[in-house]
Design a protein around this motif. Structure first.
Motif, PDB file in Angstrom:
ATOM      1  N   ALA A  74       0.800  -1.229   0.000  1.00  0.00           N
ATOM      2  CA  ALA A  74       0.000   0.000   0.000  1.00  0.00           C
ATOM      3  C   ALA A  74       0.829   1.275   0.000  1.00  0.00           C
ATOM      4  CB  ALA A  74      -0.937   0.006   1.205  1.00  0.00           C
ATOM      5  N   ASN A  75       2.122   1.161  -0.205  1.00  0.00           N
ATOM      6  CA  ASN A  75       2.943   2.369  -0.150  1.00  0.00           C
ATOM      7  C   ASN A  75       2.901   3.184  -1.437  1.00  0.00           C
ATOM      8  OD1 ASN A  75       4.570   0.006  -1.081  1.00  0.00           O
ATOM      9  ND2 ASN A  75       6.058   1.592  -1.550  1.00  0.00           N
ATOM     10  N   LYS A  76       2.342   2.622  -2.515  1.00  0.00           N
ATOM     11  CA  LYS A  76       2.305   3.344  -3.790  1.00  0.00           C
ATOM     12  C   LYS A  76       1.261   2.718  -4.697  1.00  0.00           C
ATOM     13  CE  LYS A  76       6.051   0.461  -5.598  1.00  0.00           C
ATOM     14  NZ  LYS A  76       7.390   0.426  -6.232  1.00  0.00           N
ATOM     15  N   GLY A  77       1.018   3.363  -5.826  1.00  0.00           N
ATOM     16  CA  GLY A  77       0.179   2.801  -6.876  1.00  0.00           C
ATOM     17  C   GLY A  77      -1.235   2.478  -6.444  1.00  0.00           C
ATOM     18  N   ILE A  78      -1.743   1.353  -6.939  1.00  0.00           N
ATOM     19  CA  ILE A  78      -3.116   0.946  -6.669  1.00  0.00           C
ATOM     20  C   ILE A  78      -3.329   0.707  -5.178  1.00  0.00           C
ATOM     21  CG2 ILE A  78      -4.844  -0.853  -7.092  1.00  0.00           C
ATOM     22  CD1 ILE A  78      -3.492  -1.224  -9.873  1.00  0.00           C
ATOM     23  N   GLY A  79      -2.367   0.075  -4.523  1.00  0.00           N
ATOM     24  CA  GLY A  79      -2.510  -0.193  -3.096  1.00  0.00           C
ATOM     25  C   GLY A  79      -2.671   1.073  -2.287  1.00  0.00           C
TER      26      GLY A  79
END
Length: 239
Positions: free
Chosen positions: A12-17
């Motif tokens: 979840a640190n970047k992008g879709i997450g």
């Protein structure tokens, strides 16, 4: 222990997450930001908090038993239960089957399939304490065997690594749904579409925020919502 609705989003640190975490946070959820990179994880938490999301960092490497167990312990201490698990962490590169590097294929399976099983099983005791537990596995339409064997269907280039792991993940999702059908746990797979992220070299036609929408919807399903299904923005996909 907090009565606030709690979610854990892996990768979840970047992008879709990150956008899944942000979307759930905007709905008032408390969100655990699962990621293995300390610096990027904490930067994501700070950014989410700046947007008024109740976020906390969860050190998490889905390929490591001890890391996953520690993550479950952290959520136990912070919240006492888990209402939604979004298995978003994934990776891998395309490999033509006849020239595939076996180590690369194995690494993709370890993250995209075994990692999901490892995290899900570790979090199940916490999910069982929820009144409405939800599990979302972030898959890909590329993994649909129906589409792969349909003449003229667009399923991307020939691939013996990343794409098969999503087929494997879809099958695992179905089996979890069968085992858990007599419980209140709903588990489904989400296809985010072709998004502009690190995984695609930012060549995708959809934004990460758009890609997060289906996972957010599945994480917040009502009690009479579906289980054992495969969905994108337009509706249900064939396995």
């Amino acid at each position: 222990m907090s009565e606030q609705t709690i979610a854990l989003v892996t990768g979840a640190n970047k992008g879709i997450g990150y956008e899944i975490a942000a979307g759930l946070g905007a709905l008032g959820w408390r969100v655990g930001v699962g990621a293995r990179n300390d610096e990027r994880r904490e930067a994501a938490v700070e950014k989410l908090r700046a947007a008024d999301v109740d976020a906390f960092g969860v050190p998490l490497d889905v390929t490591d038993d001890a890391s996953v167990a520690a993550a479950a312990g952290l959520i136990e201490d912070r919240a006492g239960r888990l209402d939604a698990l979004v298995n978003n962490a994934g990776g891998g590169t395309q490999q033509t089957p006849t020239t595939a590097d076996v180590a690369t294929v194995r690494a993709a399976v370890e993250t995209n399939v075994i990692g999901v099983i490892r995290v899900t099983n570790a979090m199940l005791p916490l999910l069982r304490r929820s009144g409405a537990p939800r599990i979302v596995n972030v898959s890909s339409g590329l993994g649909s065997l129906t589409l792969q064997t349909t003449a003229g269907a667009e399923t991307g280039p020939i691939d013996g690594a990343y794409t098969p792991t999503k087929t494997f993940l879809n099958a695992v999702t179905i089996q979890y749904a069968k085992e858990l059908r007599d419980t209140n746990i709903l588990i489904n797979a989400a296809c985010p579409g072709f998004c502009a992220t690190d995984l695609t070299g930012f060549s995708g036609v959809r934004t990460p925020e758009q890609g997060a929408a289906t996972a957010i919807r599945l994480a917040t399903l009502p009690d009479d919502g579906p289980t054992g299904g495969f969905f994108n923005d337009a509706g249900e996909l064939p396995w």
